[in-house]
Design a protein around this motif. Structure first.
Motif, PDB file in Angstrom:
ATOM      1  N   UNK A 155       1.052  -1.226  -0.043  1.00 28.74           N
ATOM      2  CA  UNK A 155       0.072   0.165   0.060  1.00 28.74           C
ATOM      3  C   UNK A 155       0.898   1.106   0.075  1.00 28.74           C
ATOM      4  N   UNK A 156       0.589   2.069  -0.994  1.00 27.12           N
ATOM      5  CA  UNK A 156       1.514   3.274  -1.033  1.00 27.12           C
ATOM      6  C   UNK A 156       0.478   4.501  -1.341  1.00 27.12           C
ATOM      7  N   UNK A 157       1.165   5.766  -1.134  1.00 28.13           N
ATOM      8  CA  UNK A 157       0.679   7.058  -1.559  1.00 28.13           C
ATOM      9  C   UNK A 157       1.336   7.801  -2.567  1.00 28.13           C
ATOM     10  N   UNK A 267       4.877   6.789  -1.276  1.00 27.54           N
ATOM     11  CA  UNK A 267       5.378   6.377   0.057  1.00 27.54           C
ATOM     12  C   UNK A 267       4.307   5.437   0.512  1.00 27.54           C
ATOM     13  N   UNK A 268       5.168   4.528   1.640  1.00 24.54           N
ATOM     14  CA  UNK A 268       4.717   3.545   2.230  1.00 24.54           C
ATOM     15  C   UNK A 268       4.602   4.029   3.752  1.00 24.54           C
ATOM     16  N   UNK A 269       3.237   3.719   4.602  1.00 22.58           N
ATOM     17  CA  UNK A 269       3.111   4.237   5.764  1.00 22.58           C
ATOM     18  C   UNK A 269       3.688   2.884   6.752  1.00 22.58           C
ATOM     19  N   UNK A 270       4.292   1.861   6.145  1.00 20.76           N
ATOM     20  CA  UNK A 270       4.527   0.582   6.738  1.00 20.76           C
ATOM     21  C   UNK A 270       5.874   0.325   7.339  1.00 20.76           C
ATOM     22  N   UNK A 271       6.750   1.248   6.794  1.00 21.22           N
ATOM     23  CA  UNK A 271       8.114   0.862   6.921  1.00 21.22           C
ATOM     24  C   UNK A 271       8.877   1.915   7.685  1.00 21.22           C
ATOM     25  N   UNK A 272       8.214   2.807   8.439  1.00 21.86           N
ATOM     26  CA  UNK A 272       8.964   3.627   9.129  1.00 21.86           C
ATOM     27  C   UNK A 272       9.501   4.965   8.628  1.00 21.86           C
ATOM     28  N   UNK A 273      10.595   5.284   9.064  1.00 25.84           N
ATOM     29  CA  UNK A 273      11.451   6.873   8.474  1.00 25.84           C
ATOM     30  C   UNK A 273      11.497   6.676   7.060  1.00 25.84           C
ATOM     31  N   UNK A 274      12.138   5.398   6.638  1.00 29.00           N
ATOM     32  CA  UNK A 274      12.502   5.346   5.014  1.00 29.00           C
ATOM     33  C   UNK A 274      11.510   4.941   4.324  1.00 29.00           C
ATOM     34  N   UNK A 308      10.391  -5.127  -0.309  1.00 29.03           N
ATOM     35  CA  UNK A 308      10.279  -6.613   0.421  1.00 29.03           C
ATOM     36  C   UNK A 308       9.943  -6.568   1.926  1.00 29.03           C
ATOM     37  N   UNK A 309      10.732  -5.376   2.832  1.00 24.58           N
ATOM     38  CA  UNK A 309      10.484  -5.202   4.034  1.00 24.58           C
ATOM     39  C   UNK A 309       8.771  -4.798   4.184  1.00 24.58           C
ATOM     40  N   UNK A 310       8.512  -3.761   3.290  1.00 27.73           N
ATOM     41  CA  UNK A 310       7.031  -3.640   3.521  1.00 27.73           C
ATOM     42  C   UNK A 310       5.779  -4.691   3.320  1.00 27.73           C
ATOM     43  N   UNK A 311       6.214  -5.505   2.318  1.00 29.61           N
ATOM     44  CA  UNK A 311       5.448  -6.816   2.330  1.00 29.61           C
ATOM     45  C   UNK A 311       5.557  -7.694   3.526  1.00 29.61           C
ATOM     46  N   UNK A 312       6.814  -7.825   4.119  1.00 29.27           N
ATOM     47  CA  UNK A 312       7.057  -8.792   4.980  1.00 29.27           C
ATOM     48  C   UNK A 312       6.213  -8.214   6.289  1.00 29.27           C
ATOM     49  N   UNK A 313       6.445  -6.873   6.515  1.00 29.38           N
ATOM     50  CA  UNK A 313       5.570  -6.274   7.812  1.00 29.38           C
ATOM     51  C   UNK A 313       4.228  -6.423   7.331  1.00 29.38           C
ATOM     52  N   UNK A 314       3.510  -6.237   6.290  1.00 35.55           N
ATOM     53  CA  UNK A 314       2.269  -6.409   6.190  1.00 35.55           C
ATOM     54  C   UNK A 314       1.619  -7.881   6.098  1.00 35.55           C
ATOM     55  N   UNK A 315       2.867  -8.811   5.882  1.00 32.27           N
ATOM     56  CA  UNK A 315       2.488 -10.370   6.063  1.00 32.27           C
ATOM     57  C   UNK A 315       2.093 -10.560   7.516  1.00 32.27           C
ATOM     58  N   UNK A 316       3.324  -9.885   8.411  1.00 36.29           N
ATOM     59  CA  UNK A 316       3.065  -9.904   9.931  1.00 36.29           C
ATOM     60  C   UNK A 316       1.711  -9.538  10.484  1.00 36.29           C
ATOM     61  N   UNK A 317       1.175  -8.599  10.142  1.00 34.55           N
ATOM     62  CA  UNK A 317      -0.048  -8.029  10.501  1.00 34.55           C
ATOM     63  C   UNK A 317      -1.150  -8.539   9.674  1.00 34.55           C
ATOM     64  N   UNK A 318      -1.005  -9.803   9.053  1.00 29.52           N
ATOM     65  CA  UNK A 318      -2.145 -10.563   7.991  1.00 29.52           C
ATOM     66  C   UNK A 318      -2.892  -9.687   7.102  1.00 29.52           C
ATOM     67  N   UNK A 319      -2.185  -8.677   6.671  1.00 32.15           N
ATOM     68  CA  UNK A 319      -2.741  -7.850   5.780  1.00 32.15           C
ATOM     69  C   UNK A 319      -2.290  -8.236   4.296  1.00 32.15           C
ATOM     70  N   UNK A 320      -1.392  -9.087   4.340  1.00 31.44           N
ATOM     71  CA  UNK A 320      -0.782  -9.674   2.984  1.00 31.44           C
ATOM     72  C   UNK A 320      -0.567 -11.190   2.988  1.00 31.44           C
ATOM     73  N   UNK A 321      -0.301 -11.653   2.110  1.00 33.73           N
ATOM     74  CA  UNK A 321       0.352 -13.143   2.138  1.00 33.73           C
ATOM     75  C   UNK A 321       1.811 -12.865   1.796  1.00 33.73           C
ATOM     76  N   UNK A 322       2.565 -14.102   2.537  1.00 31.43           N
ATOM     77  CA  UNK A 322       3.954 -13.947   2.062  1.00 31.43           C
ATOM     78  C   UNK A 322       4.119 -15.376   1.599  1.00 31.43           C
ATOM     79  N   UNK A 323       4.686 -15.340   0.410  1.00 29.56           N
ATOM     80  CA  UNK A 323       4.782 -16.680  -0.416  1.00 29.56           C
ATOM     81  C   UNK A 323       5.939 -17.558   0.393  1.00 29.56           C
ATOM     82  N   UNK A 324       5.557 -18.991   0.207  1.00 26.07           N
ATOM     83  CA  UNK A 324       6.504 -19.912   0.901  1.00 26.07           C
ATOM     84  C   UNK A 324       7.406 -20.733  -0.168  1.00 26.07           C
TER      85      UNK A 324
END
Length: 420
Positions: A155-157, A267-274, A308-324
């Protein structure tokens, strides 16, 4: 114990599966938009970046990894655009049909303070479009970035701005310098230097004091010439037509000297300052700076490490799947030398048919093999001993359903697995 260099990351197999997914999406989206891949050297003559990126930028002043080789100063590439432009000029790609559309994926290097989402070696997907002057080209490039981000499920703006052209930029620069001169004593030391070298960079300063001062500074869009106003208006109309949401943000200036007119960031709101996962803009004039013909350009760089970091954090919040990691469809457990040769031959036959299969290559006991098959998530297991080899049949076990067991012909196992 040896450790990885500061500011680098190990991308492990459990993570590369996401990277493969992202890269497949990138290549597919780029292909659908008519972009062809270009691969440029990992290091270039340092002059490529001094002339292209600009001597007043943080990249050139503080962040380049320089090398001395063959009596020339080289540097590991800190960004992609200048190197691609060098290649376009050197190889005469400007003689091809326009617009020329190129993309790249690879590692880049900047000597900066490591933190979450920022490393000294990072991976980037970038696109460059040459020979298209209109705002519709800008919108097309932004749309490609938007498509990739949506398909990667991050998710980005989108923030956009116009920083003008050589015609109107001097007027804005004077207004900006006049404003900040009134606050010189409050600015950080870096911004005091920028006041005489690159005042636009003050707008991008992360210091809370400088940022607060910049909030009330003159806005670029208030000093645009008529051509730049029309270009920016056309860009907004194009994005509206494409259904791409955006915010006009006068603080978006980007950190490189070659930008003119359109600049943008996702911009992504999920990965902090960067939080910037993608940024770019128009760079008309850069090709000429690197000894090429007058040729306009528009492009972006997308940080795959941050993505990749944003996707991982979203997966940890169950907001996106992480491939296996992929799991084998069949594991063959042999008992004995002749059985091991059968297992090896059959496994390779399945692989050549495009089916992921495994067999024992470590001469383990049957118990150890079954534990291994379960650990790697094999869907089916075929145990083959001397009796099975002699009879030509064996029991095929479904590891997900204990009631699913069937006797199968060893000569037909590849066909059977392919049909399942």
């Amino acid at each position: 114990m040896f450790q990885k260099p500061k500011g680098t990351v190990d991308i492990l197999p459990s993570e590369t599966v996401l990277w493969h997914e992202m890269e497949e999406i990138i290549r597919d989206s780029a292909k659908n938009a008519g972009f062809s891949e270009i691969r440029i050297p990992t290091f270039e003559n340092a002059g490529v970046y001094r002339r292209g990126v600009g001597t007043t930028t943080d990249i050139v002043q503080k962040e380049m990894f320089t090398l001395n080789a063959d009596d020339a100063e080289m540097c590991l590439r800190p960004e992609g655009t200048a190197g691609v432009v060098r290649s376009v000029v050197e190889n005469g790609l400007y003689n091809e049909a326009m617009p020329l559309k190129l993309y790249y994926i690879g590692p880049f290097f900047r000597y900066e303070k490591p933190q979450a989402g920022r490393s000294r070696e990072f991976y980037q997907f970038g696109v460059e479009m040459f020979g298209a002057d209109s705002a519709y080209a800008d919108a097309s490039v932004i749309s490609l970035a938007d498509d990739v981000l949506r398909r990667v499920k991050v998710k980005t703006k989108l923030n956009i701005n116009s920083i003008g052209c050589p015609k109107c930029r001097p007027v804005y620069r004077k207004a900006l310098v006049d404003y900040f001169e009134g606050h010189r004593d409050e600015l950080c030391d870096t911004c005091k230097e920028r006041l005489s070298t690159n005042p636009l960079r003050i707008l991008d300063c992360k210091s809370p004091i400088c940022s607060a001062i910049a909030e009330k500074s003159p806005k670029t869009i208030d000093y645009l010439c008529e051509d730049c106003k029309t270009h920016f208006s056309d860009l907004k109309s194009s994005l509206d037509t494409l259904g791409i949401d955006y915010t006009v943000n006068p603080k978006i200036v980007r950190g490189l000297d070659y930008y003119v007119r359109t600049v943008f960031e996702f911009i992504s709101d999920d990965i902090g300052a960067q939080s910037t996962v993608c940024g770019g803009g128009r760079y008309d004039g850069l090709v000429e700076q690197l000894d090429g013909p007058a040729l306009s350009g528009i492009g972006f760089g997308m940080g795959l490490t941050r993505l990749a970091l944003a996707r991982k954090l979203l997966a940890e919040k169950n907001e996106a799947e992480y491939p296996s990691l992929p799991t084998p469809k069949l594991y063959i457990a042999p008992m004995g030398k002749d059985c091991a040769l059968y297992a090896l031959k059959t496994t390779e036959e399945l692989r050549r048919r495009g089916i992921y299969a495994e067999c024992d290559v470590a001469s383990r006991s049957l118990k150890a093999q079954m534990k291994y098959a379960d650990k790697i998530g094999a869907l089916y297991v075929l145990v083959v001993g001397d009796n099975e080899l002699e009879s030509g049949t064996a029991l095929l076990k479904n590891m997900r359903d204990k009631d699913d067991r069937r006797e199968v012909s060893l000569n037909e196992i590849a066909d059977i697995i392919e049909r399942i």
